[in-house]
Scaffold this active site. Structure first.
Site, PDB file in Angstrom:
ATOM      1  N   GLU A 228      -0.326   5.829  -4.082  1.00  0.00           N
ATOM      2  CA  GLU A 228      -0.525   4.385  -3.905  1.00  0.00           C
ATOM      3  C   GLU A 228      -1.579   3.977  -4.917  1.00  0.00           C
ATOM      4  O   GLU A 228      -2.761   4.306  -4.753  1.00  0.00           O
ATOM      5  CB  GLU A 228      -1.001   4.084  -2.492  1.00  0.00           C
ATOM      6  N   CYS A 262      -6.420  -3.508  -3.866  1.00  0.00           N
ATOM      7  CA  CYS A 262      -5.278  -3.124  -4.701  1.00  0.00           C
ATOM      8  C   CYS A 262      -4.350  -4.308  -4.864  1.00  0.00           C
ATOM      9  O   CYS A 262      -3.715  -4.475  -5.888  1.00  0.00           O
ATOM     10  CB  CYS A 262      -4.550  -1.941  -4.102  1.00  0.00           C
TER      11      CYS A 262
END
Ligand code: NAD
Length: 456
Positions: A228, A262
């Site tokens: 990720e 993110c």
């Protein structure tokens, strides 16, 4: 290893870090302990996670303060993370047993044939984690991994070590055996030692650069590697959007957690006819954000967690200015103790500028004018990343049509910087491989096995 407070750069604590030898020992112990853990009925492992949740609730305030002290996350946002993580844990508690149950997919008495699918634990997994949302990105992995019967070697980021140690203590006190969940403490070097262990899978959250190294190190071993990674998340504001609402939502999406998410909005495209009005409303919204000491209840923007990022932001602003961007707000570090960068808004940016291409991961945003939807789509897709993409528009069909032409793991209409436990969290391209959250994010911690059973 010394832990510093990013708001002052004063030392907070010193912790003992792991070495290649202790990492190896933790791996061996995790391997030895995994079978017994996997043999427990699933409900017992879920009960352990329920107790872990209770502990978070009981200790919410002191955990929030620890997180704020080492990461610099404003206290109100640290509390939000601890509240938000409960919903994620609840999702796993509610859905894991059904996802992990064996499923008979064919029962044919005439052919005396049964076919079924089982979900086996992967075994020992390495979970290498980031600092920006240690509770969110940590629980996305270790909660379903533990429920599925894996043992977990958990490496918190060196910038969120105290939080990682608290997580381990709470899991152990809730009934996870110490060898089944072992914290591995240290910097990237210790992370690299962990990757060298013969684990069955690696689940990594962090930057593309590190993800790339981990994928290369694990490549020949034929193990599951889930990554990720970062993003350069675009948002497009169409001429039929509610301009003030879009500006307020996008300002929050770009600057929440001091821009260190993110899925922070990292690029904004605005249709020409509303560009001046949107930009003015956006700047007004950002002016309203209070910058300050993260323990102060009123603070919305705190210090950057990593001091080195100040240099990246300074460089992005200088590059943009040189190429013609106009600085509407901020543009430099603040002259005060700690890693503070002024909230920065740039207009008249374009894709020759680093600020529109490289992950900024800080309180800075570029706003670019576009002529029409096709132009916006072209620019939104002009990136190696693909974590999220947002469209602000009055018309749902128009927005979903635009989003359908973009490439990202998550698509947002009139919202951004949003994660739901019910939906898969995934990236395209340099934003990663694999899925967490949703029922797919439970299955991912298992090996699915096919059974062909014919009675004689
Ligand atoms: P990072 O890549 O610097 O570090 C992540 C982790 O990897 C840390 O624990 C670090 O110690 C470890 N590490 C460093 N080098 C290593 C090596 N060679 N081998 C093994 N481990 C190593 O990232 P960060 O600064 O902690 O996190 C910020 C990045 O994470 C941003 O790019 C952000 O977008 C991304 N992120 C992505 C998601 C997502 O869900 N996609 C969520 C949070 C953060």
């Amino acid at each position: 290893m010394r832990i510093l407070n990013p708001a002052t750069n004063a030392p907070l604590a010193t912790v003992k870090h792991d070495t290649a030898a202790t990492v190896r020992n933790k791996y061996r112990a995790a391997r030895a302990a995994q079978g017994k853990w996997a043999q427990l009925p699933c409900e017992q492992r879920i009960d352990v996670i329920r107790r872990f949740r209770d502990r978070i609730v009981a200790r919410r305030e002191d955990l929030a303060r620890t997180l704020t002290s080492e990461v610099g996350k404003p206290l109100t946002q640290a509390r939000n993370e601890l509240n938000g993580v409960l919903g994620r844990i609840d999702f796993f508690i509610e859905h894991a047993a059904a996802v992990l149950a064996e499923k008979v997919v064919l029962a044919d008495p005439a052919a005396r044939l049964e076919e079924k699918i089982s979900h086996e634990p992967l075994g020992v997994i390495a979970n290498i984690s980031a600092w920006n949302y240690p509770y969110f990105v940590g629980t996305n992995v270790f909660v379903p991994a533990l429920i599925a019967g894996n043992s977990v070697l958990y490496k918190p980021s060196e910038f969120a070590t105290l939080t990682g140690i608290e997580i381990a203590k709470m899991l152990h006190a809730s009934g996870v055996p110490e060898d089944v969940f072992a914290p591995v403490i240290g910097t990237g070097e210790v992370g690299a030692d962990l990757v060298k262990q013969p684990v069955d899978a690696i689940f990594f959250t962090g930057s593309y650069g590190t993800g790339h190294k981990i994928a290369a190190a694990a490549g020949k071993r034929m193990i599951k590697v889930q990554l990720e990674l970062g993003g350069k998340d675009p948002a497009y504001v169409c001429d039929d959007a509610d301009i003030e609402a879009a500006a307020a939502s996008l300002a929050d999406g770009a600057f929440y957690n001091t821009g260190q998410s993110c899925c922070s909005v990292e690029r904004i495209y605005v249709q020409a006819s509303i560009y001046p009005r949107f930009t003015a409303a956006f700047v007004d919204a950002v002016r309203g954000f209070k910058v300050g000491e993260p323990l102060n209840e009123a603070t919305y923007i705190g210090p950057l967690t990593r001091r080195a990022q100040l240099t990246v932001l300074r460089r992005q602003v200088a590059d943009a200015k040189r190429k013609g961007a106009k600085v509407l707000l901020g543009g430099k570090p603040l002259t005060r103790k700690g890693n503070y960068f002024a909230p920065t808004v740039l207009r008249d940016v374009n894709h020759t500028m680093e600020v529109m291409r490289e992950e900024s991961f800080g309180p800075i945003i570029g706003i670019q004018c576009v002529t029409n939807d096709a132009h916006a789509v072209e620019l939104m897709n002009d990136t190696a990343y693909g974590l999220t993409a947002a469209v602000y528009a009055g018309d749902k069909a128009r927005a979903t049509n635009i989003l359908a032409q973009t490439s990202s793991g998550s698509a947002y209409w009139n919202c951004c910087d949003r994660v739901s436990p019910r939906l898969p969290w995934a990236g395209v391209g340099h934003s990663g491989i694999g899925v967490t959250l949703s029922t797919y994010g439970i299955e991912t911690f298992t090996r699915t096995r096919g059974w062909h059973l014919r009675s004689a």
